[in-house]
Design an enzyme around this catalytic site. Structure first.
Site, PDB file in Angstrom:
ATOM      1  N   HIS A 119       7.807   3.100  -3.188  1.00 20.07           N
ATOM      2  CA  HIS A 119       6.414   2.794  -2.832  1.00 20.07           C
ATOM      3  C   HIS A 119       5.912   3.949  -1.965  1.00 20.07           C
ATOM      4  O   HIS A 119       6.714   4.578  -1.247  1.00 20.07           O
ATOM      5  CB  HIS A 119       6.430   1.479  -2.039  1.00 20.07           C
ATOM      6  N   ASP A 196      14.131  -0.119   2.186  1.00 18.18           N
ATOM      7  CA  ASP A 196      12.831  -0.776   2.102  1.00 18.18           C
ATOM      8  C   ASP A 196      13.078  -2.095   1.379  1.00 18.18           C
ATOM      9  O   ASP A 196      13.287  -2.128   0.166  1.00 18.18           O
ATOM     10  CB  ASP A 196      11.865   0.127   1.313  1.00 18.18           C
ATOM     11  N   GLN A 199      10.351  -6.101  -1.064  1.00 20.34           N
ATOM     12  CA  GLN A 199      10.329  -6.984  -2.244  1.00 20.34           C
ATOM     13  C   GLN A 199      11.605  -7.801  -2.394  1.00 20.34           C
ATOM     14  O   GLN A 199      11.619  -8.755  -3.173  1.00 20.34           O
ATOM     15  CB  GLN A 199      10.106  -6.158  -3.521  1.00 20.34           C
ATOM     16  N   LYS A 222       4.826 -11.014   2.385  1.00 19.29           N
ATOM     17  CA  LYS A 222       5.409 -11.096   1.037  1.00 19.29           C
ATOM     18  C   LYS A 222       6.446 -12.213   0.973  1.00 19.29           C
ATOM     19  O   LYS A 222       7.106 -12.407  -0.042  1.00 19.29           O
ATOM     20  CB  LYS A 222       6.033  -9.758   0.661  1.00 19.29           C
ATOM     21  N   CYS A 360       0.796   1.546  -5.905  1.00 21.40           N
ATOM     22  CA  CYS A 360       1.246   2.394  -4.792  1.00 21.40           C
ATOM     23  C   CYS A 360       2.553   3.105  -5.126  1.00 21.40           C
ATOM     24  O   CYS A 360       3.440   3.234  -4.257  1.00 21.40           O
ATOM     25  CB  CYS A 360       1.405   1.599  -3.491  1.00 21.40           C
TER      26      CYS A 360
END
Ligand code: PLP
Length: 402
Positions: A119, A196, A199, A222, A360
């Site tokens: 991202h 990261d 998600q 999220k 993104c």
């Protein structure tokens, strides 16, 4: 898992869009909030709105306890110690914070390793840092099936590598990366290892100690929590050694006219009045996810993944990107000859909320040779019937544009 019962907790799912029942499939962008989260925030503002860590009065004490409890819940959720989990605005701020506090660890000629499926928030802060320090960024490539070229882990990561930062689950392809292997090779080369997890954390158990990462970034919105709040995990010894990100109130223990002594962790990294309501809402989201159980959510999403492949693949001209296995319920696709924005706009006419664009991840789009895609992303409250509605909408759209 009783999805029908779960849906009752989400007031927004009763909404109609253009005369149709809302089908919300934009969960990778942000998730909906259950009443339990909305009420926790409302309760704070209605009953004990106060600043934390400063007041002697009753309400300030209540707010402090609630905010600290939320920290405990979040840190336990990812298997960290209390001191190791900082609240930030979200994944983007967590990664920018890291690029700032790790600045002095990078010098000319050093290398930072990322993947091609990052991202923008896990690319641009490192590009800025590399530019400033004269360092070089290298990317692990993506195979045509949307998985990482794992054989490149040990080719690209060398003794020159100082930082390896990679996405756990791709927000475009749904790919779940082999981060344990990646981290092992990073550490063998004495590099820091950053994940990261924006998600992944909402959908699967992520244990920072088992993964053995040095830092891990995530966003509350999220995972059923409010916007404007998220987290950064960091190994205690690293957070103790590294400089603060921002300075000012709350992150200090003592200040004289000449100098300051930093506060204990995690407060050293939370300067100023934090997002107290957001933090409390985040804690409520964790309670909710724990009550449902991540393993139940994952099992439910596996069903939706199978159903989505089966249903979408029957539509003429559909190309789904990303792997078939070891993936999350994020589907990016295109229909030959139809622009993704046109598709998304038509689906909106049927009450189906999806995303269209580059998500993104412009560099990834370039490697895939596409400008954009439609993205449908699922969560615990989505149903197999909604997958069918998506397919019906796509079929109708194909006919209109044929
Ligand atoms: N990383 C990934 C993989 C994402 O999907 C996102 C958001 O879509 C981010 C980082 C940025 O998260 P936020 O906008 O909450 O800071």
């Amino acid at each position: 898992m009783d999805v029908k019962r779960i849906r009752e907790d989400f007031p927004i799912l009763k909404r109609e869009i253009k005369g149709n029942k809302l089908v919300y499939l934009d969960n990778a962008a942000t998730t909906q909030k259950p009443s339990q989260v909305i009420n926790a925030i409302k309760d704070y503002y209605e009953n004990y709105n106060s600043n934390i860590h400063r007041g002697i009065h009753k309400m300030s004490e209540e707010a402090t306890i609630a905010y600290e409890e939320a920290h405990k819940k979040v840190s336990k959720f990812i298997g960290s110690k209390f001191e190791e989990t900082i609240f930030t605005k979200g994944t983007t701020e967590s990664l920018n914070l890291l690029a700032s506090i790790l600045k002095n660890k990078i010098k000319r000629g050093d290398e930072i390793v990322l993947t091609q499926m990052e991202h923008h928030s896990n690319i641009v802060p490192w590009q800025q840092l590399a530019k400033e320090k004269g360092a070089k960024i290298k990317y692990i490539e993506v195979n045509s099936d949307g998985t990482l070229k794992t054989e490149q882990f040990s080719q690209i990561i060398t003794s020159k590598t100082k930082i390896v930062s990679a996405v756990h689950m791709s927000n475009v392809l749904g790919t779940i990366n082999q981060i344990k292997e990646l981290g092992k090779i990073a550490h063998e080369n004495k590099s820091l290892f950053i994940i990261d997890a924006a998600q992944s954390i909402p959908h699967m158990t992520v244990d920072v100690k088992k993964i053995n990462c040095d830092f891990l970034a995530f966003s509350a919105h999220k995972m059923l929590g409010p916007t404007g709040i998220g987290g950064l995990y960091g190994k205690k010894e690293l957070l103790e050694e590294l400089p603060p990100f921002q300075t000012g109130g709350d992150m200090i223990r003592q200040v004289t006219f000449k100098e300051a002594v930093w506060n204990d962790l995690p407060w050293k990294y939370e300067a100023g009045t934090p997002n107290i309501a957001g933090g409390i809402g985040f804690g409520a989201a964790i309670d909710y996810l724990k009550k449902i159980g991540l393993e139940n959510i994952q099992e439910h999403e596996e069903k939706l993944i199978r159903k989505t492949f089966k249903t979408l693949e029957r539509i003429n001209g559909v190309e789904i990107y990303g792997p078939r296995i070891n993936r999350g319920a994020v589907f990016s696709f295109n229909i030959k000859g139809i622009h993704s924005h046109d598709l998304a706009s038509l689906l909106d006419d049927y009450g189906i909320a999806v995303r269209a664009g580059h998500h993104c991840a412009m560099p990834l789009m370039q490697t895939m040779n596409i400008h954009s895609s439609v993205r449908a992303s699922f969560y615990l409250y989505n149903t197999e019937e909604e997958v069918e509605k998506l397919a019906e909408g796509l079929k109708k759209a194909s006919k209109i544009f044929a």
